[in-house]
Enzyme design. Structure first.
Site, PDB file in Angstrom:
ATOM      1  N   TRP A 315       1.078  -1.367  -0.313  1.00 47.79           N
ATOM      2  CA  TRP A 315       0.319   0.130   0.251  1.00 47.79           C
ATOM      3  C   TRP A 315       0.753   1.313   0.137  1.00 47.79           C
ATOM      4  O   TRP A 315       0.458   2.682  -0.778  1.00 47.79           O
ATOM      5  CB  TRP A 315      -0.640   0.221   1.222  1.00 47.79           C
ATOM      6  CG  TRP A 315      -1.763   1.351   1.338  1.00 47.79           C
ATOM      7  CD1 TRP A 315      -2.733   1.456   0.820  1.00 47.79           C
ATOM      8  CD2 TRP A 315      -1.090   2.367   2.128  1.00 47.79           C
ATOM      9  NE1 TRP A 315      -3.373   3.133   1.358  1.00 47.79           N
ATOM     10  CE2 TRP A 315      -2.327   3.078   2.148  1.00 47.79           C
ATOM     11  CE3 TRP A 315      -0.289   2.804   2.697  1.00 47.79           C
ATOM     12  CZ2 TRP A 315      -2.282   4.109   2.853  1.00 47.79           C
ATOM     13  CZ3 TRP A 315      -0.348   4.059   3.245  1.00 47.79           C
ATOM     14  CH2 TRP A 315      -1.476   5.086   3.151  1.00 47.79           C
ATOM     15  N   HIS A 316       2.076   1.363   0.675  1.00 50.12           N
ATOM     16  CA  HIS A 316       2.790   2.477   1.018  1.00 50.12           C
ATOM     17  C   HIS A 316       3.525   2.974  -0.952  1.00 50.12           C
ATOM     18  O   HIS A 316       3.734   3.997  -0.829  1.00 50.12           O
ATOM     19  CB  HIS A 316       4.331   1.664   2.033  1.00 50.12           C
ATOM     20  CG  HIS A 316       2.941   2.096   3.283  1.00 50.12           C
ATOM     21  ND1 HIS A 316       3.136   1.099   3.865  1.00 50.12           N
ATOM     22  CD2 HIS A 316       3.678   3.509   4.504  1.00 50.12           C
ATOM     23  CE1 HIS A 316       2.480   1.429   5.044  1.00 50.12           C
ATOM     24  NE2 HIS A 316       2.786   2.645   4.893  1.00 50.12           N
ATOM     25  N   GLY A 317       3.461   2.166  -0.754  1.00 49.61           N
ATOM     26  CA  GLY A 317       4.122   2.141  -2.703  1.00 49.61           C
ATOM     27  C   GLY A 317       4.557   1.226  -3.418  1.00 49.61           C
ATOM     28  O   GLY A 317       4.627  -0.699  -3.064  1.00 49.61           O
ATOM     29  N   PHE A 461       2.372   8.313  -1.319  1.00 50.61           N
ATOM     30  CA  PHE A 461       1.848   6.497  -0.825  1.00 50.61           C
ATOM     31  C   PHE A 461       0.235   7.442  -1.674  1.00 50.61           C
ATOM     32  O   PHE A 461      -0.678   6.244  -1.281  1.00 50.61           O
ATOM     33  CB  PHE A 461       1.990   5.926   0.624  1.00 50.61           C
ATOM     34  CG  PHE A 461       3.790   6.644   1.462  1.00 50.61           C
ATOM     35  CD1 PHE A 461       4.285   5.572  -0.144  1.00 50.61           C
ATOM     36  CD2 PHE A 461       3.822   6.659   1.759  1.00 50.61           C
ATOM     37  CE1 PHE A 461       5.542   5.979   0.377  1.00 50.61           C
ATOM     38  CE2 PHE A 461       5.280   6.548   2.746  1.00 50.61           C
ATOM     39  CZ  PHE A 461       6.068   6.564   1.450  1.00 50.61           C
TER      40      PHE A 461
END
Length: 461
Positions: A315-317, A461
Site C-alpha cells: 500500500w505504501h508504494g 503513497f
C-alpha cells in the site's frame, strides 16, 4: 499545493476560513467540499474527475448496500468497492507489474508510465471502509451526497491521510456548532505540526539524501542517514497529521490521533498500535480480522500476519522493496507472537525498547531505498564493507544545523516520557506546547522563505 507553502498559508487557508465563517451553517459543508476540490485541482485538475467519480460511486452504492438484502447485499458491496479498488490497482500498480514482466521476459514493451494521482491510496481506503461499514450495519448510509463527499474530500486529510472513517465524523457532518476553544486548539495543533515539518523533517532531508547518494557508504554514514530518516519520516508525517487534525478542529470535525509516541514502544506489536494508527487499525479491521485474525492455528495466524503486513507494505508504494518491508514487519510480529505463546521470558522494557527501535530502523533503511541496488549499497555499508568511520563525502555534506536538529529530534522523541505528556488523552493540551506554538510557527514561516517547498513524504503513497 502543500500545507507548508506560502500559497496555502497566505492565500488558500485565510480565504477558506473567511468564506467558511460567513456561510450559514447548513451550507458550510458545500464550502468545505468546493475548497477541497479546488485544493486537489491546484495539483492536477485532470485527476479531479477520478476523485469525484469515486465519491459518487461509493455514495450511490452505499445507498444500494443499505437497501439490499440477502445475496444482493453482498453483490452490492462487491460492486461498491470494485471501482475504487480497480482505480488504485491501475494507477498505482500497473507500472510495477509491467516493468516486472519486462525484467522476467527480457523484453521492452514501450509501456507509457501511468501517473499516480496524489492521495489516491487514502481516498480509496476511505471509500472501502465506508462501503464495508454500511454492509456490516455499523453505520447508516449517508443520504446527502454533499455530506459524503465532504467526508471523503476534506482537504485536511485528502492527499496524505489520516485514513478517516465515515463513522468518526458522521454526526458532525450533519450538525455542529462553533467552539472557540476547539478552534484555537486546532490552530495550535496546526502551528506545531507545521513547525515539526519545516524545522525538523525538512532540515534533516539534505543529510538523509546525502547519505543515500554516497556510492560506497561507511557504517557511520549509513547510521547517520538512517537515524536522520527515522526522525525525518516521523516528524514529517506526524507533523502533517497534526496539521490535518488541526484543520479539522477549525471547522468542527474531529479526526483521531494518528501517532502516539511510536518510537518509545517496547515491542513491535506496540509500535504498530502507535504508528500511523489510522492505517494500522484499518488493516486490522478490514483485512486481518476478516482473514481470521488471531483465530486458528499458529500457522494460520502467522499467515494472516504476513499477508496483512505484506499488503500493508505494498500500500505504501508500488515497489517490491515495500512488499519486503511489510513482510519484514510481519515476520517480526509473527516471531513476537510465537515467543509469547511459548511462554519464553520477556526482554524487559529497556531492552525491548532498544530491540524494537533497531528492528524498525533496519526496516526504514529498506523503506527509504529507491531500488534493490540502493538497498544493497545501504546494507553493505551498514555491515562495514566500506569501513566504519565517517567518510569524507558524508563529512562534507552534513552541516552543524543538521547535527543539532538530529540531537533535537532525539530529545523531542523522549520529551513526552520525561514530562509525562499523553498525546492520546481527550484534551492533550499542555502549557509548554501552548506557549511554544506561535513563536515556533512564526520562526518556521521565516525559515520556509529561504527554502524550496519540500513535499510531505507520504504524498507519494
Amino acid at each position: 499545493m502543500v500545507f507548508a507553502s506560502d500559497s496555502f498559508l497566505f492565500l488558500f487557508l485565510p480565504v477558506f476560513l473567511i468564506v467558511y465563517a460567513l456561510t450559514p451553517g447548513l451550507a458550510r459543508n458545500v464550502v468545505i467540499l468546493a475548497f477541497s476540490w479546488l485544493f486537489y485541482a491546484w495539483w492536477r485538475a485532470d485527476f479531479l474527475p477520478l476523485i469525484v467519480s469515486i465519491a459518487i460511486w461509493s455514495w450511490a452504492t452505499g445507498l444500494w448496500i443499505s437497501r439490499a438484502e440477502g445475496r444482493a447485499r453482498g453483490w452490492a458491496l462487491f460492486i461498491g468497492i470494485v471501482w475504487p479498488l480497480a482505480s488504485l490497482v491501475w494507477f498505482k500498480y500497473a507500472n510495477m507489474l509491467v516493468h516486472s514482466a519486462e525484467v522476467l521476459t527480457a523484453s521492452v514493451w514501450g509501456w507509457p508510465d501511468v501517473l499516480l494521482p496524489i492521495g489516491l491510496s487514502f481516498f480509496v481506503f476511505g471509500a472501502i471502509s465506508y462501503s464495508t461499514d454500511v454492509f456490516r450495519g455499523t453505520v447508516k448510509a449517508e443520504p446527502s451526497f454533499v455530506n459524503y463527499a465532504t467526508y471523503q474530500s476534506m482537504f485536511g486529510h485528502l492527499v496524505a491521510g489520516p485514513v478517516v472513517r465515515y463513522e468518526w465524523v458522521a454526526q458532525r457532518l450533519k450538525e455542529r456548532t462553533f467552539h472557540r476553544a476547539e478552534f484555537m486548539f486546532g490552530v495550535e495543533r496546526f502551528m506545531l505540526g507545521f513547525a515539526q515539518k519545516v524545522l525538523i523533517a525538512d532540515t534533516l532531508a539534505p543529510m538523509v539524501d546525502a547519505g543515500y547518494a554516497i556510492a560506497h557508504p561507511t557504517t557511520m554514514d549509513v547510521l547517520l542517514a538512517v537515524t536522520g530518516y527515522t526522525l525525518q519520516l516521523y516528524f514529517d508525517f506526524s507533523g502533517y497529521s497534526a496539521m490535518a487534525i488541526g484543520l479539522g478542529l477549525m471547522v468542527g470535525l474531529k479526526f483521531p490521533e494518528n501517532f502516539d509516541n511510536p518510537y518509545l514502544s517496547t515491542s513491535l506489536a506496540e509500535f504498530w498500535r502507535r504508528w500511523h494508527i489510522s492505517l494500522s487499525s484499518w488493516l486490522r479491521d478490514y483485512l486481518y480480522i476478516p482473514l481470521g485474525g488471531n483465530r486458528g492455528s499458529t500457522g494460520r495466524v502467522s499467515a494472516n500476519l504476513l499477508i496483512t503486513m505484506g499488503l500493508g507494505g505494498l500500500w505504501h508504494g508500488a515497489s517490491w522493496t515495500f512488499l519486503i518491508w511489510g513482510l519484514w514487519h510481519g515476520f517480526g510480529l509473527m516471531v513476537g507472537r510465537v515467543w509469547k505463546n511459548l511462554g519464553l521470558p520477556g526482554t524487559g522494557a529497556w531492552l525491548g525498547h532498544v530491540l524494537t527501535l533497531a528492528f524498525v530502523m533496519v526496516g526504514w533503511a529498506l523503506f527509504r531505498a529507491q531500488s534493490w541496488a540502493e538497498a544493497g549499497v545501504i546494507f553493505s555499508g551498514l555491515t562495514g564493507s566500506n569501513g566504519v568511520a565517517l567518510s569524507p563525502s558524508m563529512g562534507a555534506a552534513i552541516r552543524p544545523v543538521e547535527i543539532a536538529t538530529l540531537v533535537l529530534g532525539i530529545g523531542l522523541i523522549y520529551l513526552p516520557k520525561l514530562l509525562r505528556i499523553d498525546p492520546s488523552a481527550p484534551n492533550p493540551g499542555h502549557w509548554l506546547r501552548a506557549w511554544a506554538a506561535l513563536p515556533l510557527f512564526l520562526f518556521a514561516v521565516l525559515v520556509l522563505q529561504g527554502r524550496m517547498v519540500v513535499p510531505f513524504l507520504y504524498f507519494q503513497f
